[in-house]
Design an enzyme around this catalytic site. Structure first.
Site, PDB file in Angstrom:
ATOM      1  N   GLU A 153       0.844  -1.144  -0.083  1.00  0.00           N
ATOM      2  CA  GLU A 153       0.049   0.009  -0.013  1.00  0.00           C
ATOM      3  C   GLU A 153       1.065   1.194   0.015  1.00  0.00           C
ATOM      4  OE1 GLU A 153      -1.486   3.328   1.195  1.00  0.00           O
ATOM      5  OE2 GLU A 153      -2.057   2.277   2.976  1.00  0.00           O
ATOM      6  N   CYS A 174      -3.254   8.171   3.911  1.00  0.00           N
ATOM      7  CA  CYS A 174      -2.916   7.745   2.441  1.00  0.00           C
ATOM      8  C   CYS A 174      -4.212   7.789   1.808  1.00  0.00           C
ATOM      9  CB  CYS A 174      -2.429   6.281   2.586  1.00  0.00           C
ATOM     10  SG  CYS A 174      -0.856   5.914   3.578  1.00  0.00           S
TER      11      CYS A 174
END
Length: 495
Positions: free
Chosen positions: A237, A271
């Site tokens: 990720e 994020c």
């Protein structure tokens, strides 16, 4: 947060005050390999447990997290500077995912029958998912409980042991989690190694069976290169540059509130937070006015009453400064705040408009409390601009037309999309999470997350001899002819 590594000790400091909050022995390369070896033995024991026993241990760990949530939140606050409320919310989200993984793993990963097809009618086809063994998890500092547990919880529930390397900014959180595990289960199924990039590199090059990494795309490439040495699979990720689209029929108040929360929550250090907004011409002015009104009441600070705290990584302040100053030099306008809003270690809300698409503020991950609001002709242009990013983690759409919103969501090149909310997927454990492009690959959370930390295994059982026995060196001519005839009947008719 600042860290100091000397004499094999990692010293952590509160990013808001600079006070020392912890000293942690650094795990050197030899110790990392020893930890993985212990995990290998623990993995054998853990995989051999009945799924109900694993579920019971995971739920005991969950109770440790719940009952100790205030203590854990204090550690999160000390190491990251985020308000207690934000730390508690993060813990609550993590616990929901842990609970889901613990209760669903046996069902998702159970052995099941599959269709055998025509050629293997005499066989029973079985598909099962087995543990990988030892999973190395390299976690971030921005959500030091929620994000790594998205890998840890699902890896453990799938029957693996885990060696967790936290960010050098949040080792205290990781140690708390591991100590809570030891109270729930005496076996070292979850262990922690502490240090900077060197410790992470040692873990990556160790004999783990998979790496789960969360961090920048640049670091992800280094991790991937290291994993290639042993063909160690990994899930990444790698951050995002997430867009929010405001359609002409959107609820403007709701869209503005979501954009502000998505952009400024956790000081913008999210994020999957909102960094870009594309509002269509018809509602652009109203939307921008609503955003300005809502940001007026938001304050950063070290006290627990502040909406958000400091920038956890000192270096990120300069990234924010560069993005803002370059955008303004390129012709953007500061609708809220500006360069004066940057007062290290804090950054007050900044809203920019008219930022050129080639500007760093539109292309690179800012990871700070900065929101760009740009005007577009229509939602088609918005989708096009959103998809031009090399990132593809998440997005959001605001429209009153459900079918239109879902159609737009399908067109966006992201791993997740929320309609009429932001980050809605984060609170739904059954949904997978992950991105495309520089946002990484692979999935955590949900059934896909459980399978991400498992190995699919095919098993067949021949129940009786084949009626047409042609899988041999000397098949009967009649069997071959019959098989060929059936083959042509089945596949040669164009339908």
């Amino acid at each position: 947060m600042s860290t100091e590594a000397s004499a094999a000790i990692l010293t952590t400091r509160n990013p808001a005050t600079g006070e020392v909050v912890g000293e942690h022995p650094i795990t050197d390369e030899a110790a990392v390999h020893e930890t993985v070896a212990r995990a290998r033995q623990a993995a054998s024991w853990w995989a051999g447990q009945d799924p109900r026993q694993r579920r019971s241990a995971l739920l005991r760990w969950k109770r440790e997290l719940v009952n100790g949530s205030m203590e854990l939140a204090a550690v999160v606050r000390a190491e990251t500077g985020k308000p207690t409320g934000g730390a508690l919310f993060e813990i609550m989200l993590a616990v929901e995912h842990l609970d889901w993984a613990a209760r669903r793993a046996a069902r998702v990963l159970r052995r099941r029958k599959v269709s055998s097809g025509v050629l293997a009618m005499n066989h029973l086809g079985l598909l099962e998912y087995v543990p990988l063994g030892v999973v190395g998890v390299i976690g971030p500092w921005n959500y030091p409980v929620y994000t790594p547990l998205g890998s840890i919880s699902y890896a453990l529930a799938a029957g693996n042991a885990v060696v967790f390397k936290p960010s050098e900014y949040t080792p205290g959180v990781a140690r708390w989690l591991a100590e809570a595990w030891s109270r729930a289960c005496p076996e070292p199924v979850l262990q922690v190694v502490i240090g900077d990039g060197a410790t992470g590199a040692a873990l990556t090059r160790s004999e783990v069976d998979k790496i789960a990494f969360t961090g920048s795309a640049a670091t992800a490439r280094k991790v991937m290169a290291a994993c290639a040495e042993r063909l160690t699979p990994l899930v990444i990720e790698g951050g995002g540059k997430d867009a929010l689209i405001v359609a002409a029929d959107a609820d403007i108040e709701a869209a503005a509130g979501a954009a502000v929360f998505g952009a400024l929550g956790n000081a913008g250090q999210t994020c999957a937070g909102v960094e870009r907004v594309y509002a269509v011409t018809e509602v652009y002015d109203r939307f921008l006015d609503a955003v300005k009104e809502k940001t007026a009441a938001i304050r950063s600070g070290a006290d627990d009453a502040a909406a958000y705290g400091p920038m956890t990584m000192p270096g990120q302040v300069e990234v924010v400064r560069r993005h803002v100053t370059e955008a303004l030099a390129d012709g953007a306008v500061a609708a809220v705040g500006g360069p004066d809003s940057i007062r290290p270690p804090f950054v007050d809300p900044i809203v920019l408009t008219g930022v050129p698409e080639e500007s760093a503020a539109m292309r690179e991950e800012t990871f700070g409390p900065v929101l760009v609001v740009n005007k577009v002709r229509d939602v088609d242009e918005a989708v096009q601009r959103a998809n031009e990013s090399r990132y593809g983690l998440a997005a959001a759409i605001f429209t009153r037309d459900k079918q239109h919103g879902l159609a737009l969501a399908r067109r966006l090149r992201t791993g997740a999309t929320s309609v009429n909310s932001v980050l809605g997927f984060a609170a739904i454990p059954a949904l997978p999470f992950g991105g495309v492009g520089d946002s990484g690959f692979g999935r955590i959370h949900g059934a896909d997350g459980l399978r991400e930390f498992s190995r699919a295994k095919a098993v067949t059982w021949q129940r009786h001899r084949a009626a047409l026995d042609i899988m041999r060196f000397d098949p009967a001519p009649r069997a071959v002819a019959t098989a060929l005839k059936l083959f042509r009947l089945r596949h040669g008719r164009g339908r």
